[in-house]
Design an enzyme around this catalytic site. Structure first.
Site, PDB file in Angstrom:
ATOM      1  N   PRO A  14       0.794  -1.229   0.000  1.00 44.93           N
ATOM      2  CA  PRO A  14       0.000   0.000   0.000  1.00 44.93           C
ATOM      3  C   PRO A  14       0.826   1.278   0.000  1.00 44.93           C
ATOM      4  O   PRO A  14       1.888   1.349   0.618  1.00 44.93           O
ATOM      5  CB  PRO A  14      -0.829  -0.111   1.290  1.00 44.93           C
ATOM      6  CG  PRO A  14      -0.154  -1.129   2.113  1.00 44.93           C
ATOM      7  CD  PRO A  14       0.523  -2.069   1.172  1.00 44.93           C
ATOM      8  N   ASN A  15       0.300   2.231  -0.719  1.00 41.25           N
ATOM      9  CA  ASN A  15       0.814   3.603  -0.800  1.00 41.25           C
ATOM     10  C   ASN A  15       2.078   3.750  -1.639  1.00 41.25           C
ATOM     11  O   ASN A  15       2.533   4.867  -1.888  1.00 41.25           O
ATOM     12  CB  ASN A  15       1.045   4.194   0.605  1.00 41.25           C
ATOM     13  CG  ASN A  15      -0.224   4.193   1.431  1.00 41.25           C
ATOM     14  OD1 ASN A  15      -1.229   4.722   0.989  1.00 41.25           O
ATOM     15  ND2 ASN A  15      -0.204   3.580   2.603  1.00 41.25           N
ATOM     16  N   ARG A  22       5.002  11.034  -2.569  1.00 42.01           N
ATOM     17  CA  ARG A  22       4.724  10.756  -1.157  1.00 42.01           C
ATOM     18  C   ARG A  22       5.978  10.963  -0.315  1.00 42.01           C
ATOM     19  O   ARG A  22       6.989  10.292  -0.528  1.00 42.01           O
ATOM     20  CB  ARG A  22       4.302   9.289  -1.065  1.00 42.01           C
ATOM     21  CG  ARG A  22       4.183   8.742   0.322  1.00 42.01           C
ATOM     22  CD  ARG A  22       4.132   7.220   0.304  1.00 42.01           C
ATOM     23  NE  ARG A  22       3.941   6.713   1.649  1.00 42.01           N
ATOM     24  CZ  ARG A  22       4.240   5.496   2.033  1.00 42.01           C
ATOM     25  NH1 ARG A  22       4.741   4.624   1.164  1.00 42.01           N
ATOM     26  NH2 ARG A  22       4.044   5.136   3.273  1.00 42.01           N
ATOM     27  N   TYR A  27      11.231   8.975   1.175  1.00 45.04           N
ATOM     28  CA  TYR A  27      11.255   7.918   0.160  1.00 45.04           C
ATOM     29  C   TYR A  27      11.918   8.329  -1.149  1.00 45.04           C
ATOM     30  O   TYR A  27      12.039   7.503  -2.057  1.00 45.04           O
ATOM     31  CB  TYR A  27       9.825   7.433  -0.104  1.00 45.04           C
ATOM     32  CG  TYR A  27       9.167   6.851   1.125  1.00 45.04           C
ATOM     33  CD1 TYR A  27       9.683   5.705   1.735  1.00 45.04           C
ATOM     34  CD2 TYR A  27       8.044   7.448   1.715  1.00 45.04           C
ATOM     35  CE1 TYR A  27       9.105   5.172   2.876  1.00 45.04           C
ATOM     36  CE2 TYR A  27       7.456   6.919   2.852  1.00 45.04           C
ATOM     37  CZ  TYR A  27       7.991   5.785   3.430  1.00 45.04           C
ATOM     38  OH  TYR A  27       7.419   5.256   4.561  1.00 45.04           O
ATOM     39  N   ASN A  78       8.310  -5.339  -1.261  1.00 50.19           N
ATOM     40  CA  ASN A  78       8.244  -4.189  -0.365  1.00 50.19           C
ATOM     41  C   ASN A  78       6.788  -4.116   0.082  1.00 50.19           C
ATOM     42  O   ASN A  78       5.940  -3.609  -0.665  1.00 50.19           O
ATOM     43  CB  ASN A  78       8.668  -2.895  -1.056  1.00 50.19           C
ATOM     44  CG  ASN A  78       8.646  -1.722  -0.081  1.00 50.19           C
ATOM     45  OD1 ASN A  78       8.031  -1.806   0.990  1.00 50.19           O
ATOM     46  ND2 ASN A  78       9.300  -0.636  -0.430  1.00 50.19           N
ATOM     47  N   ALA A  81       3.279  -0.688   4.641  1.00 51.39           N
ATOM     48  CA  ALA A  81       2.884  -0.819   6.052  1.00 51.39           C
ATOM     49  C   ALA A  81       2.432  -2.233   6.410  1.00 51.39           C
ATOM     50  O   ALA A  81       2.431  -2.594   7.594  1.00 51.39           O
ATOM     51  CB  ALA A  81       1.788   0.190   6.381  1.00 51.39           C
ATOM     52  N   GLU A 102      12.906  -9.224   1.465  1.00 50.35           N
ATOM     53  CA  GLU A 102      12.122  -8.109   2.006  1.00 50.35           C
ATOM     54  C   GLU A 102      12.896  -6.834   1.694  1.00 50.35           C
ATOM     55  O   GLU A 102      14.088  -6.731   2.009  1.00 50.35           O
ATOM     56  CB  GLU A 102      11.973  -8.270   3.526  1.00 50.35           C
ATOM     57  CG  GLU A 102      11.227  -7.121   4.183  1.00 50.35           C
ATOM     58  CD  GLU A 102      11.325  -7.157   5.710  1.00 50.35           C
ATOM     59  OE1 GLU A 102      12.114  -7.966   6.258  1.00 50.35           O
ATOM     60  OE2 GLU A 102      10.631  -6.346   6.353  1.00 50.35           O
ATOM     61  N   HIS A 104      12.970  -2.483   1.606  1.00 45.70           N
ATOM     62  CA  HIS A 104      12.409  -1.180   2.000  1.00 45.70           C
ATOM     63  C   HIS A 104      13.320  -0.070   1.508  1.00 45.70           C
ATOM     64  O   HIS A 104      14.549  -0.192   1.576  1.00 45.70           O
ATOM     65  CB  HIS A 104      12.302  -1.062   3.522  1.00 45.70           C
ATOM     66  CG  HIS A 104      11.415  -2.106   4.120  1.00 45.70           C
ATOM     67  ND1 HIS A 104      10.048  -2.051   4.031  1.00 45.70           N
ATOM     68  CD2 HIS A 104      11.715  -3.248   4.772  1.00 45.70           C
ATOM     69  CE1 HIS A 104       9.538  -3.120   4.630  1.00 45.70           C
ATOM     70  NE2 HIS A 104      10.521  -3.860   5.081  1.00 45.70           N
ATOM     71  N   ARG A 111      13.191   4.446  12.384  1.00 45.06           N
ATOM     72  CA  ARG A 111      12.044   5.372  12.366  1.00 45.06           C
ATOM     73  C   ARG A 111      11.169   5.166  13.611  1.00 45.06           C
ATOM     74  O   ARG A 111      11.678   4.874  14.676  1.00 45.06           O
ATOM     75  CB  ARG A 111      11.288   5.183  11.045  1.00 45.06           C
ATOM     76  CG  ARG A 111      12.187   5.482   9.830  1.00 45.06           C
ATOM     77  CD  ARG A 111      11.482   5.230   8.526  1.00 45.06           C
ATOM     78  NE  ARG A 111      10.312   6.106   8.383  1.00 45.06           N
ATOM     79  CZ  ARG A 111       9.381   5.935   7.442  1.00 45.06           C
ATOM     80  NH1 ARG A 111       9.487   4.947   6.571  1.00 45.06           N
ATOM     81  NH2 ARG A 111       8.356   6.760   7.372  1.00 45.06           N
TER      82      ARG A 111
END
Ligand code: DQA
Length: 148
Positions: A14-15, A22, A27, A78, A81, A102, A104, A111
């Site tokens: 998502p996103n 964004r 990012y 990726n 969330a 995985e 990111h 964070r």
């Protein structure tokens, strides 16, 4: 069409369709298409074909992992969330028989505290995080090495 063992599924949660726009301070300014293009260019060096899917819906990601079973050699994901709470994605990846990376862009461990839990990490072969767009190239190279 490349043989089964040379297809890698690149999944985005998502996103991540909003990349480029964004929170660029977190990012970066590259778009999702830029990142997928970079992964594809690196994959081509190894004769690997990248299939990609971005979805904001958990079930579509789960179904994509199911559809990859027996067809794709590896998955780079990726999860956005969903990384932090999708046990459904965890279980789907656990049932996939091949390397799982995985990935990111940011380093979630550096964070907010809630980002420090990954439910995907326990079913990943390894994780690449915090290297921005370079991570796509690194992830493809990691997969290529395991498929060699
Ligand atoms: C992310 C990190 C996640 O915590 C976040 O929810 C994202 C993007 C990353 O690529 O840095 O959507 O997966």
């Amino acid at each position: 069409m490349p043989s089964v063992s040379r297809i890698v599924l690149l999944l985005h949660g998502p996103n991540l369709n909003l990349l480029g726009d964004r929170e660029p301070e977190v990012y970066g300014t590259a778009t999702l298409a830029d990142h997928v293009g970079r992964a594809r260019a690196t994959a081509a060096e190894f004769g690997i074909d990248i299939e990609d899917l971005q979805s904001n819906a958990e079930h579509e990601l789960v179904e994509a992992v199911h559809a990859a079973r027996g067809r794709c050699a590896a998955i780079i994901v990726n999860p956005g969330a969903f990384t932090h709470y999708s046990w459904a994605l965890h279980d789907a990846l656990a049932a996939f028989d091949g390397p799982v990376v995985e990935l990111h862009l940011s380093n979630p461990d550096a964070r907010e505290p809630w980002r420090r839990t990954s439910v995907v990490a326990p079913v990943a072969t390894g994780s690449i995080m915090g290297f921005g767009g370079d991570g796509y190239e690194l992830a493809v190279r990691a997969v290529a090495a395991r498929l060699a």
